[in-house]
Design a protein around this motif. Structure first.
Motif, PDB file in Angstrom:
ATOM      1  N   GLN A   1      48.459 -14.972   7.911  1.00 40.64           N
ATOM      2  CA  GLN A   1      47.441 -13.795   7.970  1.00 40.64           C
ATOM      3  C   GLN A   1      47.695 -13.356   6.549  1.00 40.64           C
ATOM      4  N   GLN A   2      48.920 -13.000   6.164  1.00 41.68           N
ATOM      5  CA  GLN A   2      49.121 -12.187   4.724  1.00 41.68           C
ATOM      6  C   GLN A   2      48.694 -13.294   3.773  1.00 41.68           C
ATOM      7  N   LEU A   3      49.006 -14.609   3.814  1.00 39.52           N
ATOM      8  CA  LEU A   3      48.471 -15.525   2.791  1.00 39.52           C
ATOM      9  C   LEU A   3      47.000 -15.703   2.719  1.00 39.52           C
ATOM     10  N   ASN A   4      46.291 -15.614   3.903  1.00 37.35           N
ATOM     11  CA  ASN A   4      44.800 -15.632   3.880  1.00 37.35           C
ATOM     12  C   ASN A   4      44.439 -14.385   3.115  1.00 37.35           C
ATOM     13  N   GLU A   5      44.890 -13.232   3.495  1.00 42.72           N
ATOM     14  CA  GLU A   5      44.326 -11.996   2.788  1.00 42.72           C
ATOM     15  C   GLU A   5      44.568 -12.262   0.932  1.00 42.72           C
ATOM     16  N   VAL A   6      45.769 -12.373   0.860  1.00 45.46           N
ATOM     17  CA  VAL A   6      45.742 -12.937  -0.666  1.00 45.46           C
ATOM     18  C   VAL A   6      44.891 -13.977  -1.131  1.00 45.46           C
ATOM     19  N   VAL A   7      44.638 -15.147  -0.620  1.00 48.82           N
ATOM     20  CA  VAL A   7      43.700 -16.005  -1.205  1.00 48.82           C
ATOM     21  C   VAL A   7      42.449 -15.367  -1.170  1.00 48.82           C
ATOM     22  N   GLU A   8      41.934 -14.845  -0.055  1.00 45.17           N
ATOM     23  CA  GLU A   8      40.330 -14.108  -0.147  1.00 45.17           C
ATOM     24  C   GLU A   8      40.298 -13.363  -1.485  1.00 45.17           C
ATOM     25  N   ARG A  52      55.347 -25.565   4.071  1.00 50.35           N
ATOM     26  CA  ARG A  52      56.548 -24.921   4.174  1.00 50.35           C
ATOM     27  C   ARG A  52      56.542 -23.419   4.008  1.00 50.35           C
ATOM     28  N   ALA A  53      56.055 -23.039   3.078  1.00 46.22           N
ATOM     29  CA  ALA A  53      55.912 -21.398   3.087  1.00 46.22           C
ATOM     30  C   ALA A  53      55.643 -20.642   4.163  1.00 46.22           C
ATOM     31  N   THR A  54      54.859 -21.400   4.879  1.00 42.83           N
ATOM     32  CA  THR A  54      54.392 -20.746   6.099  1.00 42.83           C
ATOM     33  C   THR A  54      55.259 -20.836   7.146  1.00 42.83           C
ATOM     34  N   TRP A  55      55.767 -22.131   7.484  1.00 44.08           N
ATOM     35  CA  TRP A  55      56.409 -22.491   8.831  1.00 44.08           C
ATOM     36  C   TRP A  55      57.806 -22.854   8.726  1.00 44.08           C
ATOM     37  N   LYS A  56      58.364 -22.902   7.597  1.00 46.53           N
ATOM     38  CA  LYS A  56      59.653 -23.662   7.361  1.00 46.53           C
ATOM     39  C   LYS A  56      60.678 -23.013   8.344  1.00 46.53           C
ATOM     40  N   ASP A  57      60.857 -21.640   8.245  1.00 44.86           N
ATOM     41  CA  ASP A  57      61.650 -20.659   8.934  1.00 44.86           C
ATOM     42  C   ASP A  57      61.656 -20.819  10.420  1.00 44.86           C
ATOM     43  N   GLY A  58      60.677 -21.546  10.809  1.00 45.14           N
ATOM     44  CA  GLY A  58      60.251 -21.634  12.454  1.00 45.14           C
ATOM     45  C   GLY A  58      61.057 -23.141  12.947  1.00 45.14           C
ATOM     46  N   VAL A  59      61.420 -23.769  12.106  1.00 48.40           N
ATOM     47  CA  VAL A  59      62.230 -25.038  12.383  1.00 48.40           C
ATOM     48  C   VAL A  59      63.650 -24.741  13.002  1.00 48.40           C
ATOM     49  N   ALA A  60      64.483 -23.632  12.622  1.00 49.17           N
ATOM     50  CA  ALA A  60      65.704 -23.477  13.252  1.00 49.17           C
ATOM     51  C   ALA A  60      65.555 -22.865  14.481  1.00 49.17           C
ATOM     52  N   PRO A  61      64.605 -21.634  14.989  1.00 52.04           N
ATOM     53  CA  PRO A  61      64.687 -21.299  16.438  1.00 52.04           C
ATOM     54  C   PRO A  61      64.083 -22.730  17.181  1.00 52.04           C
ATOM     55  N   PHE A  62      63.394 -23.351  16.682  1.00 57.95           N
ATOM     56  CA  PHE A  62      62.812 -24.616  17.627  1.00 57.95           C
ATOM     57  C   PHE A  62      63.888 -25.544  17.697  1.00 57.95           C
ATOM     58  N   VAL A  63      64.777 -26.079  16.844  1.00 49.81           N
ATOM     59  CA  VAL A  63      66.034 -26.754  17.044  1.00 49.81           C
ATOM     60  C   VAL A  63      66.999 -26.225  17.867  1.00 49.81           C
ATOM     61  N   GLU A  64      67.455 -24.999  17.385  1.00 55.76           N
ATOM     62  CA  GLU A  64      68.576 -24.417  18.141  1.00 55.76           C
ATOM     63  C   GLU A  64      68.420 -23.802  19.584  1.00 55.76           C
ATOM     64  N   ASN A  65      67.300 -23.342  19.465  1.00 65.13           N
ATOM     65  CA  ASN A  65      67.015 -22.448  20.939  1.00 65.13           C
ATOM     66  C   ASN A  65      65.789 -22.926  21.749  1.00 65.13           C
ATOM     67  N   GLY A  66      65.076 -24.301  21.224  1.00 69.22           N
ATOM     68  CA  GLY A  66      64.099 -24.726  22.046  1.00 69.22           C
ATOM     69  C   GLY A  66      62.891 -24.529  21.845  1.00 69.22           C
TER      70      GLY A  66
END
Length: 330
Positions: free
Chosen positions: A309-316, A278-292
């Motif tokens: 990509q930001q997370l990957n940089e931190v993980v590495e 969810r930390a990666t994709w949860k904010d994408g649910v609203a655009p998908f549901v509301e605007n298609g």
């Protein structure tokens, strides 16, 4: 040191970067994803779930070492992933039966490890809710259940990823300061338990040992732990297992999760990557549901891509290679 077969090693390599870091994306959520859609005043359908998972897989797996999906809604998403990304498939039913004490585990009835592997799984993931302080008769059932599951994965020579989520049978709010005080012991002790050889676990997927919102100087809440105490808990957690282990994001913000990984590194934790959902994709649910669908794709191609990509940089910068924790046996 974990001893694994060459086939398991090859499968774990497919799920990792070449350096032995797991940069995996989790979207095996079912009930949680339905709740997110419902919160937007939309009645979630199976097609909503399938379409969103497929979009996430298609857009974000080029930037992940692997993706975790469920076989109920996620097979089209698995087929749409970047083929360089490995595949984990979940084996548990979503949620738990709240009418029975103990949050007892349950398998998807029409799946087996053989069938998951035939669908292309490089590894099998199972989620277990565990309270070290629950009555012995409840935890005994969980121990036997995981022994059985570990043996099934061993029989099919496929890696077994065990996701552990702590709770307390008497505290309903795991985000409370009351729970934050007892969380470190809960997390560390359950990791010790399921690192025992009879469970045949290859990788533990775990929570961080503290609630970062209650760490002095970091969280917004009144501190429960000093900075030094929190660092010590991360170190104790790392020392509680000889197995490779990775962190789950538990739905915190992308920034908080990244900060947490840096904190774990500072503590000397030898965690081996992340399985972040969810930390990666949860904010994408609203655009998908509301605007298609197109709006959903656009969010994933921009903000979603930036998050991963930001997370990957931190993980590495912060994770250790699991190669140092395994030995291949004939």
């Amino acid at each position: 040191m974990l001893k694994i077969t060459a086939a398991k090693k090859a499968a774990m390599d497919r799920l990792s970067t070449k350096n032995g870091i797991i940069e995996a994306l989790a979207i095996d959520q079912r009930g949680a994803l339905k709740k997110m859609i419902k919160a937007l005043d939309e009645e979630p359908t199976d097609q909503h779930i399938i379409d969103f998972k497929t979009m996430v897989s298609k857009e974000l797996t080029p930037f992940a070492s692997a993706i975790l999906l469920d076989p109920e809604y996620g097979i089209p998403a698995a087929e749409s992933r970047d083929q360089e990304a490995g595949l984990l498939l979940a084996y548990e039913k979503t949620g738990y039966d709240a009418s029975t004490p103990g949050r007892l585990p349950d398998l998807l009835e029409d799946w087996s490890v053989i069938r998951l592997r035939e669908k292309g799984a490089d590894a099998v993931k199972f989620l277990l809710y565990y309270d070290v302080d629950e009555p012995q008769e409840i935890n005994h059932l969980k121990h036997v259940f995981i022994e059985r599951l570990g043996s099934e994965c061993l029989g099919e020579d496929i890696p077994f990823y065990l996701e552990l989520v702590s709770y307390d049978a008497k505290i309903t709010d795991v985000s409370s300061s009351e729970y934050a005080k007892i969380k470190p012991r809960k997390v560390i002790e359950m990791m010790k338990e399921f690192s025992k050889p009879q469970y045949k676990v290859d990788v533990l997927k775990v929570e961080v040992p503290v609630n970062m919102n209650y760490v002095e100087g970091i969280g917004a809440e009144k501190a429960v732990y000093s900075r030094a105490e929190a660092l010590a808990y991360f170190k104790q957690q790392s020392e509680a297992t000889h197995l490779p282990f990775i962190f789950l994001s538990a739905g915190v913000s992308a920034q908080m999760f990244q900060d947490t990984l840096a904190f774990a590194k500072e503590a000397g934790s030898t965690f081996n990557g992340v399985l972040c959902g969810r930390a990666t994709w949860k904010d994408g649910v609203a655009p998908f549901v509301e605007n298609g669908e197109e709006a959903g794709h656009n969010w994933l191609r921009t903000e979603g891509k930036e998050h991963i990509q930001q997370l990957n940089e931190v993980v590495e910068r912060t994770a250790s290679s699991w190669h140092d924790k395994v030995e291949v046996i004939e």
